[in-house]
Design a protein around this motif. Structure first.
Motif, PDB file in Angstrom:
ATOM      1  N   ILE A  19    -100.704  52.436 -51.656  1.00 55.42           N
ATOM      2  CA  ILE A  19     -99.373  52.331 -52.249  1.00 55.42           C
ATOM      3  C   ILE A  19     -99.354  52.943 -53.648  1.00 55.42           C
ATOM      4  CG2 ILE A  19     -97.642  50.702 -53.105  1.00 55.42           C
ATOM      5  CD1 ILE A  19     -98.437  48.861 -50.777  1.00 55.42           C
ATOM      6  N   ASP A  22     -99.394  56.725 -53.405  1.00 47.82           N
ATOM      7  CA  ASP A  22     -98.055  57.162 -53.006  1.00 47.82           C
ATOM      8  C   ASP A  22     -97.120  57.168 -54.205  1.00 47.82           C
ATOM      9  OD1 ASP A  22     -95.927  57.900 -51.408  1.00 47.82           O
ATOM     10  OD2 ASP A  22     -95.456  55.866 -50.815  1.00 47.82           O
ATOM     11  N   TYR A  45     -99.221  57.335 -42.265  1.00 53.26           N
ATOM     12  CA  TYR A  45     -99.177  55.871 -42.295  1.00 53.26           C
ATOM     13  C   TYR A  45     -99.354  55.284 -40.899  1.00 53.26           C
ATOM     14  CZ  TYR A  45     -97.675  55.598 -47.175  1.00 53.26           C
ATOM     15  OH  TYR A  45     -97.619  55.662 -48.543  1.00 53.26           O
ATOM     16  N   SER A 105     -89.796  52.919 -53.679  1.00 51.82           N
ATOM     17  CA  SER A 105     -91.207  52.526 -53.752  1.00 51.82           C
ATOM     18  C   SER A 105     -91.386  51.215 -54.495  1.00 51.82           C
ATOM     19  CB  SER A 105     -92.029  53.629 -54.429  1.00 51.82           C
ATOM     20  OG  SER A 105     -92.077  54.775 -53.621  1.00 51.82           O
ATOM     21  N   VAL A 109     -92.581  47.527 -53.066  1.00 48.83           N
ATOM     22  CA  VAL A 109     -93.696  46.767 -53.638  1.00 48.83           C
ATOM     23  C   VAL A 109     -93.252  45.344 -53.972  1.00 48.83           C
ATOM     24  CG1 VAL A 109     -95.233  46.571 -55.631  1.00 48.83           C
ATOM     25  CG2 VAL A 109     -94.934  48.780 -54.522  1.00 48.83           C
ATOM     26  N   MET A 236     -94.914  50.241 -45.381  1.00 48.30           N
ATOM     27  CA  MET A 236     -95.433  51.553 -45.773  1.00 48.30           C
ATOM     28  C   MET A 236     -94.780  52.639 -44.908  1.00 48.30           C
ATOM     29  SD  MET A 236     -99.413  50.344 -46.090  1.00 48.30           S
ATOM     30  CE  MET A 236    -100.124  51.976 -46.154  1.00 48.30           C
TER      31      MET A 236
END
Length: 331
Positions: A19, A22, A45, A105, A109, A236
């Motif tokens: 992560i 990315d 992924y 993103s 998270v 993801m």
């Protein structure tokens, strides 16, 4: 399934590293990704998940591997449906295209961290009170009925949730964006920008969606390790999927119906298997291969029927337009 502490740590570090990498690529070059780039990331992924699933199959057996795959497919499907609300959030807050990757993103998270907390609490509660499976099953059946009743008649306007309203009241925010920054200085004061509010909106909204998805995956596996990893892998690639599926969501007109069938099936499975575990003789256990077949079959049929219906309606509309033109020419 006995998962040692070192495996939890390795899994956590590995997922965090992916992560972070990315996110680093996004921060280095903020832009709207191309279709080719999105497809490559999603393939990567999915490939990682398949390798992980293969490892579960080799070391833990087909039963746990099947539970992982069923859970991942269900979570991914629910995530696709939830992308519609994510798009509404982006439109509501007028996020520029080149900054949407960063917003997605960080929102993902936030959602993942909150889901870890929810799953941990849920696992501990279930270990003490197995009657909660009846509650989960009833809730899934209720959600399925609601989906069937509402169908595609969802509001096309984003409604702020309680956590987002609280954040907007507590955090001193500006009215304007400052690029992709989440804070900025105005008259010497440090204020948050709407960018942070959008991230909170996506993260908390994804958490609210977990109210459906967490009971659903507990209906397929009781192993916290599989629940958490299936959730992580489902989240993801969601960023890239957002840019691919934008136009396709309008074509999946029966997606809510398909998800309602899946959630209803899992709800029934939860209740029946809990009855079986409590010694009710007529209540059978539903094998994972059957669950996988129902979930995959329902989603495939839903997608195919949706696309055929949209194609039929489009052809019918074109034929009517052509007929009207011909009639006008004759007159």
């Amino acid at each position: 399934m006995n998962v040692p502490l070192w495996l939890w740590l390795v899994t956590g570090v590995g997922l965090t590293a992916v992560i972070c990498f990315d996110f680093y690529l996004i921060a280095r070059n903020p832009r709207k990704p191309s279709l080719k780039e999105c497809l490559a990331w999603i393939a990567g992924y999915v490939g990682l998940f398949l390798l992980f699933g293969l490892a579960i199959f080799i070391f833990e057996g087909h039963e746990y591997a099947g539970e992982l795959f069923a859970g991942w497919i269900t979570e991914y499907s629910l995530s696709v449906d939830n992308l519609f609300v994510t798009m509404l959030i982006m439109v509501s807050f007028a996020v520029r295209a080149e900054h949407q990757q960063k917003v997605l993103s960080i929102g993902i998270v936030i959602a993942l961290v909150l889901r870890v907390i929810v799953v941990s609490i849920g696992s501990a509660a279930i270990a003490q009170f197995d009657w909660l499976f009846y509650v989960f099953g009833a809730f899934l059946l209720y959600t399925a009925v609601q989906l069937l009743l509402t169908g595609d008649k969802e509001d096309e306007e984003f409604k702020e949730n309680l956590m987002l309203r609280g954040a907007k009241k507590i955090l001193p925010a500006t009215e304007k964006y400052d690029g992709a920054k989440i804070t900025t200085k105005v008259d010497g004061k440090r204020l948050v920008t709407p960018m942070l509010i959008v991230m909170v909106a996506i993260g908390t909204t994804n958490l609210l969606f977990a109210v459906d998805s967490i009971p659903a995956i507990f209906g397929l596996t009781k192993e916290p390790y599989l629940v958490l990893t299936a959730n992580a892998f489902a989240l993801m690639g969601l960023r890239q999927l957002y840019f691919i599926i934008g136009g396709l969501l309008d074509s999946l007109i029966y997606l809510s119906t398909g998800l309602a069938i899946v959630l209803g099936f899992i709800g029934v499975k939860l209740v029946v298997e809990t009855l079986h575990n409590h010694g009710v003789s007529w209540a059978p256990q539903i094998p994972i291969p059957v669950s996988l077949g129902v979930i995959i079959g329902t989603l495939v049929i839903t997608a195919v029927v949706s696309l055929l219906k949209v194609r039929h309606d489009r052809n019918k509309e074109l034929a009517e337009v052509a007929s009207e033109r011909s009639a006008a020419e004759v007159d």
